[in-house]
Design a protein around this motif. Structure first.
Motif, PDB file in Angstrom:
ATOM      1  N   ASP A  97     -12.496 -10.654  21.828  1.00 46.18           N
ATOM      2  CA  ASP A  97     -11.145 -10.760  21.278  1.00 46.18           C
ATOM      3  C   ASP A  97     -10.097 -10.322  22.308  1.00 46.18           C
ATOM      4  N   GLU A 100      -9.750 -13.061  25.007  1.00 48.32           N
ATOM      5  CA  GLU A 100      -9.025 -14.213  24.471  1.00 48.32           C
ATOM      6  C   GLU A 100      -7.525 -13.917  24.374  1.00 48.32           C
ATOM      7  N   LYS A 101      -7.177 -12.698  24.008  1.00 49.41           N
ATOM      8  CA  LYS A 101      -5.774 -12.303  23.927  1.00 49.41           C
ATOM      9  C   LYS A 101      -5.143 -12.302  25.319  1.00 49.41           C
ATOM     10  N   ILE A 103      -6.065 -14.182  27.822  1.00 51.30           N
ATOM     11  CA  ILE A 103      -5.898 -15.588  28.199  1.00 51.30           C
ATOM     12  C   ILE A 103      -4.632 -16.154  27.564  1.00 51.30           C
ATOM     13  N   ASP A 104      -4.410 -15.819  26.280  1.00 49.01           N
ATOM     14  CA  ASP A 104      -3.199 -16.297  25.598  1.00 49.01           C
ATOM     15  C   ASP A 104      -1.939 -15.731  26.245  1.00 49.01           C
ATOM     16  N   ILE A 105      -1.965 -14.454  26.619  1.00 51.67           N
ATOM     17  CA  ILE A 105      -0.797 -13.829  27.261  1.00 51.67           C
ATOM     18  C   ILE A 105      -0.540 -14.487  28.622  1.00 51.67           C
ATOM     19  N   LYS A 107      -1.225 -17.461  29.498  1.00 46.58           N
ATOM     20  CA  LYS A 107      -0.702 -18.802  29.281  1.00 46.58           C
ATOM     21  C   LYS A 107       0.770 -18.755  28.864  1.00 46.58           C
ATOM     22  N   ASP A 108       1.102 -17.853  27.913  1.00 55.10           N
ATOM     23  CA  ASP A 108       2.464 -17.789  27.383  1.00 55.10           C
ATOM     24  C   ASP A 108       3.446 -17.163  28.368  1.00 55.10           C
ATOM     25  N   ASN A 111       2.539 -18.566  32.372  1.00 59.60           N
ATOM     26  CA  ASN A 111       2.388 -20.015  32.473  1.00 59.60           C
ATOM     27  C   ASN A 111       1.163 -20.399  33.317  1.00 59.60           C
ATOM     28  N   ASP A 113      -2.745 -21.543  32.903  1.00 57.23           N
ATOM     29  CA  ASP A 113      -3.732 -22.027  31.934  1.00 57.23           C
ATOM     30  C   ASP A 113      -5.135 -21.692  32.451  1.00 57.23           C
ATOM     31  N   LYS A 115      -7.941 -21.395  30.469  1.00 53.55           N
ATOM     32  CA  LYS A 115      -8.967 -22.163  29.757  1.00 53.55           C
ATOM     33  C   LYS A 115      -9.164 -23.499  30.438  1.00 53.55           C
TER      34      LYS A 115
END
Length: 132
Positions: A97, A100-101, A103-105, A107-108, A111, A113, A115
């Motif tokens: 978890d 994954e968080k 990775i999301d941070i 990306k957001d 910028n 990516d 994944k």
């Protein structure tokens, strides 16, 4: 008049194949008599009778004695092992978890990516790169 009616006890009848399977499970060491009793809801007296009747290890005049403490201890050890494995799985899930968080941070906020994107063209390998 219900004065003369007896309560009927339901008696279960087991096949010889089932009895042999119970004895086989006991002889393999996979289950103790106590575990078989709880697993199949059969009295331990019946299981001991079946062992006496069907056991390949049974010798005339010998008795099978099982230490209750050993089977209880084995069960406690298995339960402790299950708790340990559940804790390991829990820690791994927390780590997943967290990653994954992250990775999301990435990306957001950054910028980036991380994944794998299936629409991205494959690299050409270790070819020479032209310098500008």
């Amino acid at each position: 008049m219900k004065a003369n009616i007896k309560l009927l006890k339901k008696q279960r009848i087991y096949s010889d194949e089932f009895k042999l399977q119970i004895v086989k499970d006991f002889e393999s060491g996979e289950f103790s008599v106590t575990q078989l009793e709880k697993l199949h809801n059969i009295s331990n007296v019946s299981i001991y009778k079946w062992i006496h009747k069907f056991s390949t290890f049974n010798e005339k005049g010998s008795r099978i004695v099982e230490m209750k403490n050993s089977s209880t201890q084995k069960m406690k050890e298995q339960q402790a092992r299950i708790k340990e494995l559940e804790a390991i799985v829990g820690r791994k899930q927390i780590k997943i978890d967290y990653l994954e968080k992250m990775i999301d941070i990435a990306k957001d906020d950054l910028n980036i990516d991380i994944k794998k994107n299936f629409s991205t063209p494959q690299s050409t390998g270790s070819g020479h790169i032209k310098k500008k």
